[in-house]
Design an enzyme around this catalytic site. Structure first.
Site, PDB file in Angstrom:
ATOM      1  N   ASN A  42       8.289  -6.923 -10.741  1.00  0.00           N
ATOM      2  CA  ASN A  42       8.096  -5.464 -10.646  1.00  0.00           C
ATOM      3  C   ASN A  42       8.759  -4.751 -11.818  1.00  0.00           C
ATOM      4  OD1 ASN A  42      10.558  -6.229  -9.365  1.00  0.00           O
ATOM      5  ND2 ASN A  42      10.659  -4.307  -8.252  1.00  0.00           N
TER       6      ASN A  42
ATOM      7  N   GLU B 184       9.736  -0.900 -12.920  1.00  0.00           N
ATOM      8  CA  GLU B 184       9.842   0.479 -12.457  1.00  0.00           C
ATOM      9  C   GLU B 184       9.925   1.441 -13.633  1.00  0.00           C
ATOM     10  OE1 GLU B 184      12.985   0.612  -9.527  1.00  0.00           O
ATOM     11  OE2 GLU B 184      11.771  -0.550  -8.115  1.00  0.00           O
TER      12      GLU B 184
ATOM     13  N   CYS C  13       4.113  -3.151  -9.133  1.00  0.00           N
ATOM     14  CA  CYS C  13       4.630  -4.272  -8.343  1.00  0.00           C
ATOM     15  C   CYS C  13       4.488  -5.590  -9.112  1.00  0.00           C
ATOM     16  CB  CYS C  13       3.840  -4.413  -7.054  1.00  0.00           C
ATOM     17  SG  CYS C  13       4.101  -3.088  -5.872  1.00  0.00           S
TER      18      CYS C  13
ATOM     19  N   GLU D 289       3.263  -8.461  -8.015  1.00  0.00           N
ATOM     20  CA  GLU D 289       1.975  -9.137  -7.801  1.00  0.00           C
ATOM     21  C   GLU D 289       0.899  -8.615  -8.750  1.00  0.00           C
ATOM     22  OE1 GLU D 289       4.004  -7.722  -5.678  1.00  0.00           O
ATOM     23  OE2 GLU D 289       3.693  -8.372  -3.623  1.00  0.00           O
TER      24      GLU D 289
ATOM     25  N   CYS E 293       2.637  -5.134  -0.688  1.00  0.00           N
ATOM     26  CA  CYS E 293       2.194  -3.797  -0.290  1.00  0.00           C
ATOM     27  C   CYS E 293       0.671  -3.749  -0.199  1.00  0.00           C
ATOM     28  CB  CYS E 293       2.711  -2.742  -1.266  1.00  0.00           C
ATOM     29  SG  CYS E 293       1.773  -2.638  -2.805  1.00  0.00           S
TER      30      CYS E 293
ATOM     31  N   CYS F  56      -1.334  -4.003  -3.511  1.00  0.00           N
ATOM     32  CA  CYS F  56      -1.400  -5.364  -4.058  1.00  0.00           C
ATOM     33  C   CYS F  56      -2.393  -6.207  -3.266  1.00  0.00           C
ATOM     34  CB  CYS F  56      -0.016  -6.017  -4.054  1.00  0.00           C
ATOM     35  SG  CYS F  56       1.064  -5.313  -5.314  1.00  0.00           S
TER      36      CYS F  56
HETATM   37  N1  THU Z   1       7.357  -4.153  -4.861  1.00  0.00           N
HETATM   38  C1  THU Z   1       6.722  -5.238  -5.385  1.00  0.00           C
HETATM   39  O1  THU Z   1       6.956  -5.618  -6.537  1.00  0.00           O
HETATM   40  N2  THU Z   1       5.801  -5.859  -4.624  1.00  0.00           N
HETATM   41  C2  THU Z   1       5.444  -5.468  -3.375  1.00  0.00           C
HETATM   42  O2  THU Z   1       4.478  -5.978  -2.817  1.00  0.00           O
HETATM   43  C3  THU Z   1       6.232  -4.450  -2.671  1.00  0.00           C
HETATM   44  C4  THU Z   1       7.117  -3.635  -3.529  1.00  0.00           C
HETATM   45  C5  THU Z   1       8.321  -3.443  -5.694  1.00  0.00           C
HETATM   46  C6  THU Z   1       7.897  -2.055  -6.075  1.00  0.00           C
HETATM   47  C7  THU Z   1       9.206  -1.401  -6.354  1.00  0.00           C
HETATM   48  O3  THU Z   1       9.568  -1.686  -7.695  1.00  0.00           O
HETATM   49  C8  THU Z   1      10.180  -2.122  -5.436  1.00  0.00           C
HETATM   50  O4  THU Z   1       9.530  -3.296  -5.012  1.00  0.00           O
HETATM   51  C9  THU Z   1      10.613  -1.307  -4.226  1.00  0.00           C
HETATM   52  O5  THU Z   1       9.518  -0.836  -3.541  1.00  0.00           O
END
Ligand code: THU
Length: 157
Positions: free
Chosen positions: A62, A64, A73, A75, A112, A115
């Site tokens: 991920n 940000e 994310c 994935e 999520c 994804c």
């Molecule tokens: N996140 C992912 O990388 N994958 C997911 O399927 C759920 C959430 C990340 C997004 C964000 O950077 C952090 O987790 C908190 O939500």
């Protein structure tokens, strides 16, 4: 009116060593991929490892951003990179590992909705099931196809 029920079958393993060999490799790659996480806001570090039809493993983490919606994310980072660089390769399997401050909890962190939708699209593109492996420290869940984590997938094609 008829009441209907959806049943989802998946496998739970209690350690990575119990997984089939190829999945073990993918699970370790997902954990390794967490090192690439850039999560200065949520401190939730996620890694994803994607196996392509040619056997190659592509990693994502991920990313940000100060403008929150601009982040992505783990994935989707992996899938979009693979889609862009190996457009002709099927996405066969994806493993996901993550946790707050890089600590993987007993139960897996789950992907999520966005994804899952992207997984569904690449599964549709390849015409073969993409398995999804979610890694916790004491529970590892394996779903054989994206349909199992996104029932009633939107499909206009
Ligand atoms: N996140 C992912 O990388 N994958 C997911 O399927 C759920 C959430 C990340 C997004 C964000 O950077 C952090 O987790 C908190 O939500």
């Amino acid at each position: 009116m008829t009441e209907k029920e959806l049943n989802i079958k998946f496998r739970e393993y209690s350690s990575i060593d119990e997984l089939p060999k190829e999945d073990q490799e993918l699970a370790h790659a997902a954990i390794e991929a967490m090192k690439g996480s850039y999560a200065p806001y949520s401190h939730f570090n996620v890694g994803a490892a994607l196996r392509l039809g040619n056997g190659l493993i592509v990693k994502g983490a991920n990313q940000e951003n100060n403008a929150y919606p601009s982040g992505l994310c783990a994935e989707r980072t992996a899938m979009f990179w693979a889609g862009a660089n190996y457009p002709d390769e099927d996405m066969v399997s994806i493993a996901i590992a993550g946790g707050k401050e890089g600590k993987i909890e007993e139960a897996p962190a789950t992907p999520c909705g966005s994804c899952r939708q992207v997984m569904a699209q690449y599964q549709l593109k390849s015409g073969r099931p993409m398995s999804v492996i979610m890694i916790g420290s004491r529970q590892i869940w394996k779903f054989d196809r994206v349909d199992d984590i996104l029932p009633l997938i939107f499909d206009s094609i």
